[in-house]
Design an enzyme around this catalytic site. Sequence first.
Site, short mmCIF file in Angstrom:
data_model
loop_
_atom_site.label_atom_id
_atom_site.label_comp_id
_atom_site.label_asym_id
_atom_site.label_seq_id
_atom_site.Cartn_x
_atom_site.Cartn_y
_atom_site.Cartn_z
N LYS A 69 -8.14 11.45 -3.87
CA LYS A 69 -7.90 10.58 -2.72
C LYS A 69 -9.20 9.90 -2.36
O LYS A 69 -10.28 10.45 -2.61
CB LYS A 69 -7.39 11.39 -1.53
CG LYS A 69 -6.65 10.57 -0.51
CD LYS A 69 -5.19 10.40 -0.88
CE LYS A 69 -4.43 9.57 0.13
NZ LYS A 69 -2.97 9.64 -0.11
P1 NAD Z 1 0.95 1.83 6.50
O1 NAD Z 1 -0.42 1.47 6.84
O2 NAD Z 1 1.78 0.88 5.71
O3 NAD Z 1 1.77 2.18 7.83
C1 NAD Z 1 1.32 3.12 8.77
C2 NAD Z 1 2.26 3.08 9.97
O4 NAD Z 1 1.89 4.10 10.89
C3 NAD Z 1 2.20 1.76 10.73
O5 NAD Z 1 3.52 1.40 11.14
C4 NAD Z 1 1.35 2.11 11.96
O6 NAD Z 1 1.63 1.30 13.07
C5 NAD Z 1 1.80 3.54 12.18
N1 NAD Z 1 0.84 4.30 12.99
C6 NAD Z 1 -0.50 4.36 12.84
N2 NAD Z 1 -1.04 5.13 13.79
C7 NAD Z 1 -0.01 5.57 14.54
C8 NAD Z 1 0.09 6.40 15.69
N3 NAD Z 1 -1.01 6.94 16.24
N4 NAD Z 1 1.32 6.64 16.21
C9 NAD Z 1 2.42 6.10 15.67
N5 NAD Z 1 2.39 5.31 14.59
C10 NAD Z 1 1.19 5.04 14.04
O7 NAD Z 1 0.87 3.26 5.76
P2 NAD Z 1 1.89 3.91 4.74
O8 NAD Z 1 1.47 3.54 3.36
O9 NAD Z 1 3.29 3.64 5.20
O10 NAD Z 1 1.53 5.46 4.90
C11 NAD Z 1 2.08 6.23 5.98
C12 NAD Z 1 1.93 7.70 5.64
O11 NAD Z 1 2.61 7.97 4.40
C13 NAD Z 1 0.50 8.20 5.41
O12 NAD Z 1 0.43 9.56 5.82
C14 NAD Z 1 0.34 8.13 3.90
O13 NAD Z 1 -0.66 9.00 3.43
C15 NAD Z 1 1.72 8.56 3.47
N6 NAD Z 1 2.09 8.17 2.12
C16 NAD Z 1 2.08 6.86 1.73
C17 NAD Z 1 2.48 6.53 0.44
C18 NAD Z 1 2.58 5.10 -0.02
O14 NAD Z 1 3.12 4.88 -1.12
N7 NAD Z 1 2.13 4.14 0.74
C19 NAD Z 1 2.87 7.53 -0.45
C20 NAD Z 1 2.88 8.85 -0.03
C21 NAD Z 1 2.49 9.16 1.27
#
Ligand code: NAD
Length: 437
Positions: A127
Amino acid sequence: MTTTPSDPTLAVAKHPVPSYLDPKNLGPWEIYLEQVDRVTPYLGKLSYWAETLKRPKRILIVDVPIHLDDGSVAHFEGYRVQHNTSRGPAKGGVRFHQDVTLSEVMALSAWMTVKNAAVNLPFGGGKGGIRVDPRTLSLPELERLTRRYTTEIGLIIGPEKDIPAPDVNTNPQTMAWMMDTYSMNVGRTATGVVTGKPVSLGGSLGRADATGRGVFVTAAAAMTKLGMPLEGARIAVQGFGNVGNAAARIFHDHGAKIVAVQDVSGTIYSGAGLDPYALAVHLESTGSVLDFPGSEPVQTHEFWGLSCEVLIPAALEHQITASNAGQIQARLIVEGANGPTTPAADDILRERGVTLIPDVLANAGGVSVSYFEWVQDFSSFFWTEAEINARLERIMNEAFSSLWAVSEQHGVTLRTAAYIVACTRVLEARALRGLYP
Ligand code: NAD
């Protein structure tokens, strides 16, 4: 010139300590260590090697200096952690966020090791991240930041060594810059160095929605086991980014009702259900989920107690804690985010009979399609979206069934079951490879 406020509480109010840095709370890495301790008794003779899981293989901390648009120079701290490569090259995303810490990146890299092994992908865990609020940078500044960071970590990444991907606040454009920078540095076009690229640059069809689709597939499998109808099921989603948005759309397409959405700007609710397609348009045009027609605003802390059948944390870690786990109404929690639930909250949910599909299973759809992307890049032969989705569903359903069976066999949560299966696979590889020299 900086001035010190006479009242120190003013400084605290302006720069609140993130909840997971509060000394009262466990940091993400300590949470991961506790998860490993919980699984060690189930590892039999392989527990001889368990210390391997508690030590990241390689940690790189880099200074990332860039010229800002105003001509000044700014320095940012970046990380790339390769937690374990016993089963294959390191694999895991890159996060741009103002709260990124080494502890967080270490935990996220370890959860990638566990995730890749839990769904049996031939990868270890890695990561990366930069401590930066990307909203404060212009697009050219972001490009310079990404390119300099890629060059700095270029020492240890590569298609056969460590393959980054998008995470919070990074996207296909970020991956395009990373791929181009790495390619320029090695003197050839190396599409396989990152996944989550635009489709026109060796990306895979189906990658954009893959994590959300995996969340849906595992949730639907669990709902069948629990006798919960999908049609009309009320879903609450925290986070409306890559993961939360896609999961909400796919649930909606299958007849479920998205009753609540929370993002960084606030929380909205509608008993009649929110249309996630229209909500995405609203978010795009206003920058916030608030004031979406037909919704009512809800206080941030009330989100966890809203009445629903399925709760999907899909934002950041450390959201479901001992202080709110008792309020949760949902029968099923599906962790779209990495590390949203603390061990203490796990215990409370278990006692209350709430089923939780852990991150290392629920959100593995993203890395599964990243794996397909990497394979397609190596062979320069690309599959159709239908093929991708069918293979994704197969991986997720097989992993779900085997972890469900292990959880019943040992009478443990799905998280412990996932750790039993994953840590056994990682440590078997460790034992077979032996120690060099
Ligand atoms: P992203 O940046 O696209 O979206 C993040 C979302 O979380 C946004 O809607 C933001 O407004 C919201 N957010 C941020 N801080 C917040 C808070 N304090 N309270 C409420 N909402 C809040 O990110 P993503 O890629 O969707 O990733 C989200 C989670 O999923 C992370 O934990 C990431 O590690 C995990 N994840 C992502 C992927 C991927 O393919 N993108 C894969 C596996 C896991």
